[in-house]
Each structure stands twice: as C-alpha cells, then as structure tokens.
Design a protein around this motif. Sequence first.
Motif, PDB file in Angstrom:
ATOM      1  N   ARG A   1       3.330  10.728 -11.181  1.00  0.00           N
ATOM      2  CA  ARG A   1       2.410  13.209 -10.966  1.00  0.00           C
ATOM      3  C   ARG A   1       4.316  13.687 -11.583  1.00  0.00           C
ATOM      4  O   ARG A   1       4.079  14.474 -11.893  1.00  0.00           O
ATOM      5  CB  ARG A   1       2.254  12.470 -10.018  1.00  0.00           C
ATOM      6  N   LEU A   2       4.803  13.141 -10.545  1.00  0.00           N
ATOM      7  CA  LEU A   2       6.260  13.577 -10.777  1.00  0.00           C
ATOM      8  C   LEU A   2       7.251  13.277 -12.255  1.00  0.00           C
ATOM      9  O   LEU A   2       7.183  14.230 -12.835  1.00  0.00           O
ATOM     10  CB  LEU A   2       7.739  13.281  -9.951  1.00  0.00           C
TER      11      LEU A   2
ATOM     12  N   LEU B   1      -6.483  -1.941  -9.524  1.00  0.00           N
ATOM     13  CA  LEU B   1      -6.356  -3.137  -8.742  1.00  0.00           C
ATOM     14  C   LEU B   1      -7.553  -3.421  -7.865  1.00  0.00           C
ATOM     15  O   LEU B   1      -7.074  -4.997  -7.998  1.00  0.00           O
ATOM     16  CB  LEU B   1      -5.461  -1.844  -7.685  1.00  0.00           C
TER      17      LEU B   1
ATOM     18  N   LEU C   1       0.739  -1.286  -0.075  1.00  0.00           N
ATOM     19  CA  LEU C   1       0.011  -0.101   0.014  1.00  0.00           C
ATOM     20  C   LEU C   1       1.351   1.260   0.382  1.00  0.00           C
ATOM     21  O   LEU C   1       0.778   2.654  -0.193  1.00  0.00           O
ATOM     22  CB  LEU C   1      -1.148   0.045   1.509  1.00  0.00           C
ATOM     23  N   GLY C   2       2.390   1.537   0.893  1.00  0.00           N
ATOM     24  CA  GLY C   2       3.198   2.456   1.139  1.00  0.00           C
ATOM     25  C   GLY C   2       3.458   2.705  -0.327  1.00  0.00           C
ATOM     26  O   GLY C   2       3.629   4.293  -1.132  1.00  0.00           O
ATOM     27  N   LEU C   3       3.637   1.333  -1.220  1.00  0.00           N
ATOM     28  CA  LEU C   3       4.371   1.576  -2.771  1.00  0.00           C
ATOM     29  C   LEU C   3       3.486   1.991  -3.673  1.00  0.00           C
ATOM     30  O   LEU C   3       3.781   2.890  -4.097  1.00  0.00           O
ATOM     31  CB  LEU C   3       5.023  -0.023  -2.731  1.00  0.00           C
ATOM     32  N   ILE C   4       2.033   1.985  -3.938  1.00  0.00           N
ATOM     33  CA  ILE C   4       1.478   2.166  -4.058  1.00  0.00           C
ATOM     34  C   ILE C   4       1.293   3.573  -4.111  1.00  0.00           C
ATOM     35  O   ILE C   4       1.385   4.835  -5.121  1.00  0.00           O
ATOM     36  CB  ILE C   4      -0.224   1.812  -3.782  1.00  0.00           C
ATOM     37  N   PHE C   5       1.194   4.665  -2.560  1.00  0.00           N
ATOM     38  CA  PHE C   5       1.138   6.070  -3.041  1.00  0.00           C
ATOM     39  C   PHE C   5       2.554   6.379  -3.729  1.00  0.00           C
ATOM     40  O   PHE C   5       2.623   7.489  -4.123  1.00  0.00           O
ATOM     41  CB  PHE C   5       1.463   6.130  -1.197  1.00  0.00           C
ATOM     42  N   VAL C   6       4.138   5.479  -3.204  1.00  0.00           N
ATOM     43  CA  VAL C   6       5.010   6.036  -4.064  1.00  0.00           C
ATOM     44  C   VAL C   6       5.071   6.104  -5.069  1.00  0.00           C
ATOM     45  O   VAL C   6       5.306   7.403  -6.219  1.00  0.00           O
ATOM     46  CB  VAL C   6       6.102   5.696  -3.368  1.00  0.00           C
TER      47      VAL C   6
ATOM     48  N   ASP D   1       2.852   9.068  -6.577  1.00  0.00           N
ATOM     49  CA  ASP D   1       3.274  10.680  -6.659  1.00  0.00           C
ATOM     50  C   ASP D   1       4.810  10.487  -7.795  1.00  0.00           C
ATOM     51  O   ASP D   1       5.038  11.709  -8.240  1.00  0.00           O
ATOM     52  CB  ASP D   1       3.752  10.039  -5.693  1.00  0.00           C
ATOM     53  N   ILE D   2       5.041   9.193  -7.775  1.00  0.00           N
ATOM     54  CA  ILE D   2       6.559   9.305  -8.977  1.00  0.00           C
ATOM     55  C   ILE D   2       5.765   9.518 -10.724  1.00  0.00           C
ATOM     56  O   ILE D   2       6.697   9.987 -11.300  1.00  0.00           O
ATOM     57  CB  ILE D   2       7.180   8.236  -8.975  1.00  0.00           C
TER      58      ILE D   2
ATOM     59  N   THR E   1      -4.591   2.051  -9.302  1.00  0.00           N
ATOM     60  CA  THR E   1      -4.997   1.707  -8.239  1.00  0.00           C
ATOM     61  C   THR E   1      -7.040   1.925  -8.566  1.00  0.00           C
ATOM     62  O   THR E   1      -7.202   0.518  -7.581  1.00  0.00           O
ATOM     63  CB  THR E   1      -5.303   3.677  -7.145  1.00  0.00           C
TER      64      THR E   1
END
Lengths: 336, 289
Positions: B113-114, B225, B102-107, B110-111, B222
């Motif tokens: 988006r960046l 998923l 789940l933490g990886l999804i968040f990361v 944002d990657i 997401t």
Amino acid sequence: MFRQSLLKTLTVLAILAAAIAYTFTTGYFGKELVIEAATLAILAISLDMIAGYGGMISLCHGAIFGVGAYTYAGLTVLFEVNPFLAFAAAIVVSAAFAFAVGAVTARTHGIFFIMATLAFGQMAYVLVFENKALGGDDGLAGVPRLDVSPLGLDFNNSVQFALFAVAAAALSYAAAAWVLRSGFGRTLVGIRVNEARMKAVGLTVWRTKAIAFAISGALAGLGGAIAAQQTMFVSPELMAWMVSGTVLMVVIFGGIGTLVGPIVGAVVWVFLKHEISSATPYWHIVAGTVLIITIVAGGRGLYGQIEYMVERRRLKRLAAAGVPSTATGREDETHA
Amino acid sequence: MSDWSYWAVQTLNGLQLSMLLFLLSVGLTVIFGLLHFVNLAHGALYALGAYIGISAATATGSYWAGFAAAPVVVALTGILLYLGLMKRMRRAGPMNQVLVTLGLIFVFVDIFRLVWGDIAIGTVEPALFTGRSELFGVVYPTYRLFIIGLGALVMAVLALVLSRTQLGAMIRAGVDNDQMAACLGVNVEKIFFLVFCVGCALAGLAGAVAAPVFSAHPDMGTEILISTLIVVVVGGMGSLRGAIAGSFLVGFAQTFGTVLLPHVASLLIYALLALVLVFRPTGLFPARA
C-alpha cells in the motif's frame, strides 16, 4: 496446568477496575473502545482455552464468533424472537457448531489441524456470504440490544452497555478459569502434553477435545452476540479468516496459555490500534512487526513474560526453602 | 458460441487456474516437505512478484523485463527473509511459524500500500501473445494459452529434475528423511536453501504472469493464499505429484463450480479440503507415508 495465582487475580481485578473507571470518565468513543476490547477479550479467552491449554490452534474462532452474532441478529431481526431467547440461542448454536468442528477435526494435528479448522470456518463464512435471507454480503442491520427495562436499566445507554460488556468479559474469564481448574481442564492439558498417554489411560480423546471446543465456542458465541448488539449490525466480514488470525495474534501478543494474557492483549490491541490508526493508515505494518518481535523474543507475550519471571522467582524461593519441585505444581509444558 | 466450444473454453479456464496454482503451490509444498516450514507469506511473495513485474514492465516498456525481474527480486527477498527470520524459526513448531509468517503478511500488505497505493494496477500483455487464438472453432485469449504452456513447461522441468537428476534424488532423500540423507553425505542445509530460493522465484514468476490477467492489488496475496494452502494440503505435503493433483482438483473445482453451481462454488473447495483431511489426514499423495 492452570493455577489461579495471585498475579492473575490482581491483574484481572486491576483491568476490571480500570475498565469501569474509564467507562465512567470517557466520552462516547471511549466507551465504544471499551466494548470492543471486552468482546475481543471474550473471544481471546475462548481461543486461549483450547489453543493455550488444549494445544489446538484454531483458525475458525472468527467464524464461531460470527455464528453467535448471526444467530442473535437473525433471530431478532428476521423472526422477532425475544432478545434474551436469541442471546441464549446464540450461545447454544455457537457451542453446537464448535462441538461439530472439534469432533470432526479431533484426529488431525499440527498444520493439518490448523487447515481443517480454517476449512470449516471458511465454509461457514461462504454459507453466510451466499445466503440471501441473511442479507448476503450486505449483512443484517437493525439488530436490537437486550431489553432490560424491567430491571430499570437501558442498554441503549452506552455507559450501561459498556459495563454489561465488561461484566460479560469478567464472567467469561471466571467461567474459563473454573473449567480449566476442574478435572476436565486437567484432562485437556493432559491431551496437549501427551495425547498418546491420555489415550493409553483410557480417555476418549476426541470427546474431550470436542467438549472443550464446545465450551470455547459458547464463549466465542457470547462475544459475537454482544458485538452484534454493539454495532446493531452484522456482516460476513465478522467471519473472515483474517479475524481468526487477528484473534490468534491478540492471544500471542498478550501471552498464550495464561488466560489473563489474552485480556491484556485485547485491551492493548484495541487501544494501540486506535492510537496508531489515528496517526497513520498503516496500522498493519505495526501489528505485524509487533507479532514477529513477540514470537522471535520467545513467544511468551506481554503478560506471559511477566508471569514467567514472577513464577521463576517463586520456584527459586520454594527450592531454596527445600520444597521438592514436584510439589510446586510445575510441569514441563511446551506450546508446540 | 456452440455448446461444445463453451465447455472447451471452461476447460481451458480451469487449466489456466490450475497452472497458476501449481506455480504457487509447488514451491510451498516442497518447502513444507523439506524444511517442515509453514510459510503463510508465500502468497505475499506472489503479490510482490506481480508488483515487481508491473513496475519493471512500465519502467522498460517491455513485458519480458518484468517477467525476468520478478522471480529474481522475489527470490532475493525470500533469501533475506530466510536468513533474517525463517532460519531461526525452523525448529519452532508449526504454530510459531504460522504466526511469524502471518505477521509478515500484515507487513507486506502495508508495504504494498505504501509503495504502490491502495488501488489495483494493471499491465499489458506481451506483444507476442496479445489477441485471441482460434483452434477447432474455439476462440481463446492467446496470453492465457501462454500461461497454460508455461505451467506445463515448469511442471515437466521439475518432474525431470526431481526424478532423473542427482539433485532431484538428493531433494527426495531430504524430504524422505533429512537426518539419514545428511548422514549419507548430502548437504541438506544447502539443498534446503536452494529449494527455498526456487520456490520463492516460482511464486514471483506466478505473480508476474498473473498480473496482466488479474490486476495487482495489496490483498491479492492473501486472497490466493487460501487456495494455495488447500492445494498443498489436499495434494499431500512435499510431493510434486501431490501439488499437480491438488492444483488440478482445486483449479477445476473452482472453475466448474462457478459455472455449474454459482452459489456454492466457493464452498466446494473448502468441502474438498475438509473431506480430504477427515478421511486422509495427510493428503492424497504425501511424500512420506
């Protein structure tokens, strides 16, 4: 097993004092953050009750929170019900919804349980999203706050409303601690530690799980009803599955299975999010990294790690004094 | 458009969605079955595949460059994740795995988006499969027929490898009982790793293939998923048969639900999931009874 240790009491009182002091000294936006942290703390306490102590990792707590918010908003906006009645109804309806989810999913375990709760949460989300009477994806606006003028108070005053939210969070902690200290709470922990044995000694496991879910749901609904009043607006976004994921992250970040950890997690989360979001639009990358580090570092969380170290020292001291380890109330607990 | 051809088109739509879901879920289900690993980041790998596919296609001017690059890059990313993070989470229990991924999804979100921005970006179909095809009076986009064909091809190859080759026998043995398989001389760790790479590559392929149809945006992983997880859980973890059955059930439920019952369409797949979990808690075709 839950024990209201000195460390727990001191931490809760310290956060409470800090929240009250901060509410009186900060500006409008700071008070909004206090309310947000208080509602998130209520939701996190409610999840920790069943996830940390009951071993049931629910991914539908966002939906239960939303059911509370929508019950309050729907009754007050669409039917003009007395806000106090609507407030009580929000808690009851959330508890009933949670009871149903808990009863139906009681047979499933591990990842299947997580998926089953996700399914029920998403069903609630879709039903609200598609329901035109509840405003569909536009949500409902114009939600009133509780009318406390007979008491000489006014919840449209943000100091008073923030203090109300903080008081509700403190009461939620006390209620959860009371439940977990009772025989029922010990039964719940027993199910997590060894479900087969609890069944063998004659416990109706599904009923205990469902009741635990209902109590947890009542707290989540309380948080939802307060959140609806804060923004005076509800939308289906409250119920999306990522909300449940976020609450789980808050609980882990603070320390699962400690009951105080979720409060610490909620406070740190809200203020950290605010600070980072004002510097960069990429808050999620920070949150995700922090979560991964927390888990890889052992998964005890911020408060959990401190409690673990304090507890270990206490046990060492007791062992040195010759107290047998069975008398210290410690058991082999794992959060698998 | 005649009534018959309308339903034929809907059936093709259902098939196309099923094939996409199959490409995604087959990797996930075998990783579940073999490694007992719950990888929520699988959807993010799919999104990565779509972005890599689009970037490679734009850079070279050829769709096929993206088609080839996406699985490779995503598999390499998967290897990095596996060695850096997932290997040590193997025995950590489903909750910790859910949380780390789940933490990886968040990361990842944002990657994306960046690197690629917040706005959805699209790409063109390959020249070979542009336009429409007509068959028995039914007009259908050629590229979507290509997706159906590709899905069927992957399905057939995987079925053959799993049921007819020694490697397939070793994988099945590993899913069935990894310790026993290891005792009999199967290098289970190596097989795990291979399966993980293939699963990631298929997720990347699915992303690259989906990019021209649904443009790429940060939340696409997401969004898909949940459908993918439903396929895996409904079908039963670890089995190819389960992934196929689950993909068709979910793909058709979603497509025909949208046509027949537009208001409750998205409810349908969750109800399906809830029903299966309540009455068959391990799915329809679990690899292990």
